[in-house]
Design a protein around this motif. Structure first.
Motif, short mmCIF file in Angstrom:
data_model
loop_
_atom_site.label_atom_id
_atom_site.label_comp_id
_atom_site.label_asym_id
_atom_site.label_seq_id
_atom_site.Cartn_x
_atom_site.Cartn_y
_atom_site.Cartn_z
N GLY A 222 0.80 -1.22 0.00
CA GLY A 222 0.00 0.00 0.00
C GLY A 222 0.82 1.27 0.00
O GLY A 222 0.37 2.32 0.48
N LEU A 223 2.04 1.20 -0.57
CA LEU A 223 2.95 2.35 -0.56
C LEU A 223 3.00 3.09 -1.88
O LEU A 223 3.82 3.99 -2.08
CB LEU A 223 4.36 1.87 -0.17
N GLY A 224 2.12 2.71 -2.83
CA GLY A 224 2.04 3.43 -4.09
C GLY A 224 2.96 2.92 -5.18
O GLY A 224 3.03 3.53 -6.26
N ASP A 225 3.69 1.83 -4.94
CA ASP A 225 4.59 1.29 -5.95
C ASP A 225 4.69 -0.23 -5.79
O ASP A 225 3.93 -0.83 -5.03
CB ASP A 225 5.99 1.93 -5.84
N ARG A 226 5.63 -0.86 -6.51
CA ARG A 226 5.83 -2.30 -6.42
C ARG A 226 7.22 -2.65 -5.89
O ARG A 226 7.70 -3.76 -6.07
CB ARG A 226 5.62 -2.94 -7.80
N GLU A 227 7.83 -1.71 -5.21
CA GLU A 227 9.17 -1.94 -4.68
C GLU A 227 9.08 -2.62 -3.31
O GLU A 227 8.42 -2.13 -2.39
CB GLU A 227 9.90 -0.60 -4.54
N SER A 228 9.76 -3.75 -3.17
CA SER A 228 9.74 -4.48 -1.90
C SER A 228 10.54 -3.73 -0.84
O SER A 228 11.47 -2.98 -1.15
CB SER A 228 10.31 -5.89 -2.09
N ARG A 229 10.17 -3.92 0.43
CA ARG A 229 10.83 -3.24 1.54
C ARG A 229 11.33 -4.29 2.54
O ARG A 229 10.59 -5.19 2.93
CB ARG A 229 9.87 -2.30 2.28
N SER A 230 12.57 -4.13 2.96
CA SER A 230 13.14 -5.05 3.95
C SER A 230 12.88 -4.56 5.37
O SER A 230 13.05 -5.32 6.33
CB SER A 230 14.65 -5.21 3.73
N GLN A 231 12.47 -3.30 5.52
CA GLN A 231 12.19 -2.74 6.83
C GLN A 231 10.84 -2.01 6.81
O GLN A 231 10.38 -1.54 5.76
CB GLN A 231 13.31 -1.77 7.23
N PRO A 232 10.19 -1.92 7.98
CA PRO A 232 8.84 -1.32 8.05
C PRO A 232 8.79 0.11 7.55
O PRO A 232 9.70 0.90 7.79
CB PRO A 232 8.52 -1.40 9.55
N GLN A 233 7.70 0.41 6.83
CA GLN A 233 7.48 1.77 6.34
C GLN A 233 6.01 2.13 6.56
O GLN A 233 5.12 1.30 6.37
CB GLN A 233 7.84 1.87 4.86
N ILE A 234 5.76 3.38 6.95
CA ILE A 234 4.39 3.81 7.24
C ILE A 234 3.57 3.92 5.96
O ILE A 234 4.03 4.48 4.96
CB ILE A 234 4.40 5.17 7.97
N ILE A 235 2.34 3.40 6.00
CA ILE A 235 1.38 3.59 4.90
C ILE A 235 0.74 4.96 5.13
O ILE A 235 0.07 5.18 6.15
CB ILE A 235 0.32 2.48 4.89
N SER A 236 0.93 5.87 4.20
CA SER A 236 0.53 7.26 4.41
C SER A 236 -0.97 7.42 4.70
O SER A 236 -1.37 8.32 5.45
CB SER A 236 0.91 8.11 3.19
N LYS A 237 -1.79 6.57 4.13
CA LYS A 237 -3.24 6.65 4.36
C LYS A 237 -3.57 6.44 5.83
O LYS A 237 -4.59 6.94 6.33
CB LYS A 237 -3.96 5.62 3.49
N PHE A 238 -2.70 5.73 6.55
CA PHE A 238 -2.96 5.41 7.96
C PHE A 238 -1.82 5.93 8.85
O PHE A 238 -1.40 5.29 9.80
CB PHE A 238 -3.13 3.90 8.14
N SER A 239 -1.33 7.12 8.53
CA SER A 239 -0.27 7.75 9.30
C SER A 239 -0.87 8.50 10.49
O SER A 239 -2.09 8.56 10.67
CB SER A 239 0.52 8.71 8.43
N GLU A 240 -0.01 9.13 11.28
CA GLU A 240 -0.47 9.86 12.46
C GLU A 240 -1.32 11.06 12.06
O GLU A 240 -2.24 11.47 12.78
CB GLU A 240 0.74 10.30 13.28
N GLU A 241 -1.05 11.63 10.88
CA GLU A 241 -1.79 12.81 10.43
C GLU A 241 -3.10 12.44 9.73
O GLU A 241 -3.93 13.32 9.45
CB GLU A 241 -0.93 13.62 9.46
N SER A 242 -3.31 11.17 9.46
CA SER A 242 -4.51 10.75 8.73
C SER A 242 -5.76 10.89 9.60
O SER A 242 -5.70 10.75 10.83
CB SER A 242 -4.35 9.28 8.31
N PRO A 243 -6.91 11.16 8.98
CA PRO A 243 -8.17 11.23 9.75
C PRO A 243 -8.71 9.84 10.11
O PRO A 243 -9.69 9.73 10.83
CB PRO A 243 -9.13 11.95 8.79
#
Length: 555
Positions: A222-243
């Protein structure tokens, strides 16, 4: 009868299911019972045989025969099982047929404790509060909110230039990225992980943030691309600033589901269901079969509903509301059946939008007292009735539905719960008030009688299942819907006579236009098949007569 008081149903608390889990082709229920495919020892009953009905897991493993464990949670991966006992001891079915203790947890201290100077706190034994199993990995959260993982896990990289890969980890290791925060919930698919983590050191109200990492070849992070991540990354839709405040997560093979509420202040508990990742079979519920690299709302779910549970199979998703409505979408009408299994009727194909799974037809669509829904690779299990009843549907091979049949089911079917052995034990215990009388009756003789009774019950259950299936096929052929006990007319129970013509008229009278057209199509196809068969038989007769008349007469 009139004038008679209704007798309250007395339930045995030992039969209440407090935790449920589904793997690739097996199911677990706590108190710890299992059923389905037994290969790799995933059922934990000392065997690799399939079980079509719930059987007890043998929980006293080697070296711990003198200890009785109190289990509080279960989880299932593709081919392995986990159980949490006494908030401390993890058990893993692994590639063995009996549960074994995960010794790696016993000698560890919490990651949070390691950063404290207090010698006493650093020696505090680790206590596990939650467990989760995915395709080939396992995860656990301790009482201080540290996330631990083992199995086939994403390999952390020290440089952005390093290639993303997986590592086989045999002992639990902490996820250091969340140090100083509290992990409250985690889910994992085949090769990706999603976690709900507090924005600060401890969670307060709606301050959860959603992280994702692992394989991202379908956009399942859910990060807007198809690049794999080896470490946790925040999904912007569910960030601290999200409603939006996420409160539950689930993962399929290559897709993800997140449930959210509006952050406070809010007037109602209205859930929003978000999906992203692979959508080939409609498992995202967005009205399309396209992949989604960012979270999007599921379409067609009821408004103003609060969803209490969600889970994903390989290619399907299922959700249940607090009012008892169950919705499913994805492969084969949301049942999750494998590609080689399909409906015999005209109503088939993948569901790209949610379809309601009714409890008892259109007249009674809601399940009573819903608790939790879980999905295996191609089956779904629901615990409802406040934890005392189980329903299952989908692919039934290897007995994974637990209904004693081993057949696929397109509609919810009752799991044989509580297990037959439990019913017998209850009857035996209640019939003997004084424990000393057990010896007088002869324990050996009682056990033999119990064993014989169990075998006879299994035989009767097998015969009953065959008769029920046959009756269901006939009922479905005549009336176009699955057989249910409530379909049996009261006069049949009283007299033993069944007026099929009367029932046929009643069914036609109560059918709407859509149902009548479906019946017309159904019987037209049946009649066409009969006519075709008659024509073939006539042609064979004519050919045979021609051959006989043209054969030379013997002299």
């Amino acid at each position: 009868m009139e004038g008679q008081e209704e007798t309250a149903v007395v339930r045995n608390p030992a039969h209440k299911i407090i935790s449920l889990a589904a793997g690739e082709a097996h199911t677990l229920a706590l108190s710890v019972y299992s059923w389905g495919r037994g290969t790799f020892g995933r059922l934990g009953n000392g065997s690799e045989q399939d079980e079509i009905m719930p059987v007890p897991v043998k929980l006293q493993s080697e070296g711990h025969t003198d200890k009785s464990f109190h289990f509080v949670a279960v989880s299932a991966g593709a081919y392995h099982s986990l159980a949490l006992a006494d908030s401390q001891l993890g058990f893993d079915g692994g590639n063995v047929s009996l549960p074994r203790q995960l010794n790696g947890f016993v000698e560890l201290s919490s990651l949070q404790s390691l950063g404290v100077d207090s010698e006493e706190k650093s020696k505090t034994p680790l206590k596990v509060s939650a467990i989760k199993a995915g395709g080939m990995m396992s995860l656990a959260i301790d009482n201080l909110g540290t996330l631990w993982m083992w199995g086939n896990c994403p390999h952390p990289t020290s440089s952005p230039d390093e290639t993303f890969s997986f590592a086989s980890i045999s002992s639990p290791v902490p996820v250091y990225d969340f140090y100083g925060h509290t992990v409250v919930k985690v889910a994992c698919g085949n090769e990706h992980i999603v976690a709900l983590v507090s924005a600060g050191e401890t969670h307060k109200g709606d301050d959860f943030v959603c992280y994702a990492w692992g394989n991202n070849n379908h956009g399942q992070l859910g990060l807007g691309d198809r690049e794999s991540r080896s470490q946790p990354q925040i999904i912007s839709k569910f960030s601290e600033e999200s409603p939006w405040a996420p409160y539950d997560v689930a993962c399929g093979a290559h897709h993800t589901v997140v449930l959210t509420l509006k952050k406070r202040p809010r007037d109602t508990l209205e859930s929003i269901c978000w999906t992203f990742g692979q959508g080939d079979n409609g498992q995202l519920g967005q009205g399309t079969t396209q992949n989604s690299f960012l979270p999007e709302r599921v379409k067609g779910l009821p408004e103003h509903a609060y969803f209490v549970s969600v889970d994903c199979g390989l290619f399907h998703t299922c959700i249940v509301s607090s009012s008892g409505e169950v919705w499913s979408w994805g492969m084969e009408r949301g049942l999750g059946l494998c590609p080689d299994v399909s409906f015999a009727g005209i109503d088939h194909g993948d569901a790209i939008l949610p379809i309601q799974i009714p409890y008892d037809g259109p007249s009674r669509p809601k399940f009573p007292g819903p608790i939790e829904v879980v999905c295996g690779a191609a089956h779904t299990v629901l615990v409802a009735d406040d934890g005392y009843k189980l329903w299952s549907w989908g692919r039934g091979r290897s007995g994974v539905l637990g209904d004693g049949k081993g057949n696929d089911s397109y509609f919810p079917t009752m799991v044989l719960w509580p297990p037959l052995s439990e019913d017998f034990k209850d009857g035996l215990e209640s019939s003997v008030e004084d424990p000393k009388k057990v010896e007088e009756m002869g324990v050996v003789g009682t056990e033999k009688k119990l064993s014989l009774a169990m075998e006879e019950m299994k035989l009767l259950q097998s015969k009953l299942s065959s008769m029920e299936r046959y009756a269901s096929i006939l009922h479905g052929s005549l009336f176009g819907k699955p057989f249910d006990e409530q379909d049996v007319p009261s006069y049949l129970l009283d007299s033993g006579n069944f007026d099929i013509a009367k029932e046929w008229d009643n069914m036609l009278e109560s059918s709407d236009l859509k149902e009548l057209r479906r019946l017309e199509m159904f019987y037209r196809n049946m009649l066409g098949g009969v006519k075709d068969k008659l024509m073939k038989r006539k042609i064979k007769e004519i050919v045979r007569e021609c051959l006989q008349s043209s054969s030379p007469m013997p002299y």
